[in-house]
Design an enzyme around this catalytic site. Structure first.
Site, PDB file in Angstrom:
ATOM      1  N   TYR A  47      30.050  45.941  97.126  1.00  0.00           N
ATOM      2  CA  TYR A  47      31.086  46.587  97.025  1.00  0.00           C
ATOM      3  C   TYR A  47      31.210  48.059  96.545  1.00  0.00           C
ATOM      4  CZ  TYR A  47      35.937  46.418  96.618  1.00  0.00           C
ATOM      5  OH  TYR A  47      37.535  46.925  96.961  1.00  0.00           O
ATOM      6  N   SER A 102      26.697  40.430  96.461  1.00  0.00           N
ATOM      7  CA  SER A 102      27.425  39.912  96.266  1.00  0.00           C
ATOM      8  C   SER A 102      28.203  40.903  97.457  1.00  0.00           C
ATOM      9  CB  SER A 102      27.452  41.771  95.729  1.00  0.00           C
ATOM     10  OG  SER A 102      28.903  41.914  94.462  1.00  0.00           O
ATOM     11  N   GLN A 103      29.350  41.858  97.351  1.00  0.00           N
ATOM     12  CA  GLN A 103      30.188  42.048  98.681  1.00  0.00           C
ATOM     13  C   GLN A 103      29.434  41.710 100.057  1.00  0.00           C
ATOM     14  OE1 GLN A 103      32.825  45.609  99.729  1.00  0.00           O
ATOM     15  NE2 GLN A 103      30.508  46.072 100.513  1.00  0.00           N
ATOM     16  N   ASP A 121      26.579  34.407  86.039  1.00  0.00           N
ATOM     17  CA  ASP A 121      27.356  35.847  86.760  1.00  0.00           C
ATOM     18  C   ASP A 121      28.787  35.494  86.060  1.00  0.00           C
ATOM     19  OD1 ASP A 121      28.060  37.846  89.093  1.00  0.00           O
ATOM     20  OD2 ASP A 121      27.062  36.776  90.334  1.00  0.00           O
ATOM     21  N   HIS A 161      24.901  38.559  87.440  1.00  0.00           N
ATOM     22  CA  HIS A 161      25.144  39.805  89.041  1.00  0.00           C
ATOM     23  C   HIS A 161      24.086  40.680  88.990  1.00  0.00           C
ATOM     24  CE1 HIS A 161      28.121  39.719  92.415  1.00  0.00           C
ATOM     25  NE2 HIS A 161      27.610  41.279  92.321  1.00  0.00           N
TER      26      HIS A 161
END
Length: 320
Positions: free
Chosen positions: A92, A183-184, A273, A302
């Site tokens: 992101y 992630s994204q 996370d 993360h």
């Protein structure tokens, strides 16, 4: 072991709490029809960066709502006949990264195409034009408008459109295309394979964009999900419309796209996370009906997950 979420046994059964819109399937069929009607106006131009064993190009196409979407395109030299390809998606607010970071896959004989998400840190356009808030976050972009104007709807379609373009490249075997990202990028990997089911392999890492209500329930609407908190504070401070807000977010919730995936999945999750909580990731993983495996990192959050890059390459080599 310390916990930031549910015990692993419960995570393996968790099905999510964010609502699924009643017309979810119709919504995405309508979106795909819009995408398929486009003239992509594809352009491919040599890049300034080149490598001895691969040709590098700037690839650009027109996505929904007229946005020009950019991707780095690396084609290995001296590979005989149609060969596999990998489509990559970034985290992101980021971008497709350096050319050199993709050369390892190219050296192994894969065409690599890495997309800049529209309106984030790279070269892809965000054509805008929505009602309501446009500050601090793309999850909420279009949330006060018609659901067809949600920005992540367009981004999800970009991933599927790009995958189809890659499958049509003359050197690529369309039956051997993989998607990957963290992630994204992990969420976009799931969305891509759901909307372009010919994707054969998926390697998502701690996927974002799943089970938004669970994020709120855990008081983790901060960091990557901060815009959810800001939206409520600005537009619904008493939470009078909370149910409807989460229902509309359900259109861009990857857990509800997950059952459409047909490719084989190898997904990584860190149980510590606090950016994309494990339960939100399991909400998506548990809905995948295709062949799948989960790589669990009990002590990691993360962050870079050791050895998973090597596992991903081995996964591709064995299956593509």
């Amino acid at each position: 072991m310390p916990l930031v979420d549910m015990p692993l046994e419960k995570l393996k059964e968790y099905q999510g709490i964010s609502p699924r819109p009643e017309d979810f399937d119709e919504y995405w069929e309508r979106a795909l029809e819009e995408m398929r009607a486009l003239d992509p106006q594809l352009t491919i131009e040599p890049a300034e960066f080149q490598a001895p064993f691969a040709d590098c190009f700037h690839l650009t196409f027109t996505g929904v709502r007229g946005a020009r979407i950019y991707a780095k395109y690396i084609r290995p030299k001296n590979v005989q006949g149609p060969h596999p390809a990998v489509v990559q998606f970034h985290g992101y607010s980021g971008h497709s990264g350096d050319w050199s970071s993709k050369l390892g896959l190219a050296a192994h004989g894969y065409t690599v195409v890495s997309m800049d998400v529209r309106g984030q840190g790279g070269r892809s356009e965000d054509t805008g034009g929505v009602k309501g808030n446009t500050l601090r976050g793309q999850i909420i972009r279009g949330l006060s408008d018609d659901p067809d104007n949600l920005l992540f709807r367009h981004i999800f379609l970009d991933t599927a459109q790009l995958a189809g373009i890659v499958m049509g490249l003359p050197e690529v075997d369309e039956t051997r295309v993989a998607a990957m990202g963290g992630s994204q990028g992990g969420g976009l990997t799931l969305a891509c394979a759901a909307l372009e089911p010919r994707i054969k392999l998926l390697a998502p890492v701690y996927p974002f964009l799943s089970d938004y209500r669970r994020v709120w329930q855990m008081d983790l609407a901060k960091d990557a999900y901060e815009e959810l908190r800001l939206y409520f504070r600005s537009f619904d401070p008493l939470h009078e419309g909370e149910d409807d807000i989460f229902r509309r977010l359900g259109y861009i919730d990857v857990q509800y796209l997950a059952p459409r995936i047909r490719g084989e999945v190898m997904m990584a999750v860190g149980l510590m996370d606090t950016i994309t909580p494990p339960s939100t990731q399991f909400a998506a993983y548990n809905k995948i009906t295709a062949e799948k495996q989960l790589v669990v990192y009990p002590d990691f959050g993360h962050e870079q997950l050791p050895r998973f890059d090597d596992k991903t390459l081995a996964f591709f080599q064995n299956k593509l």
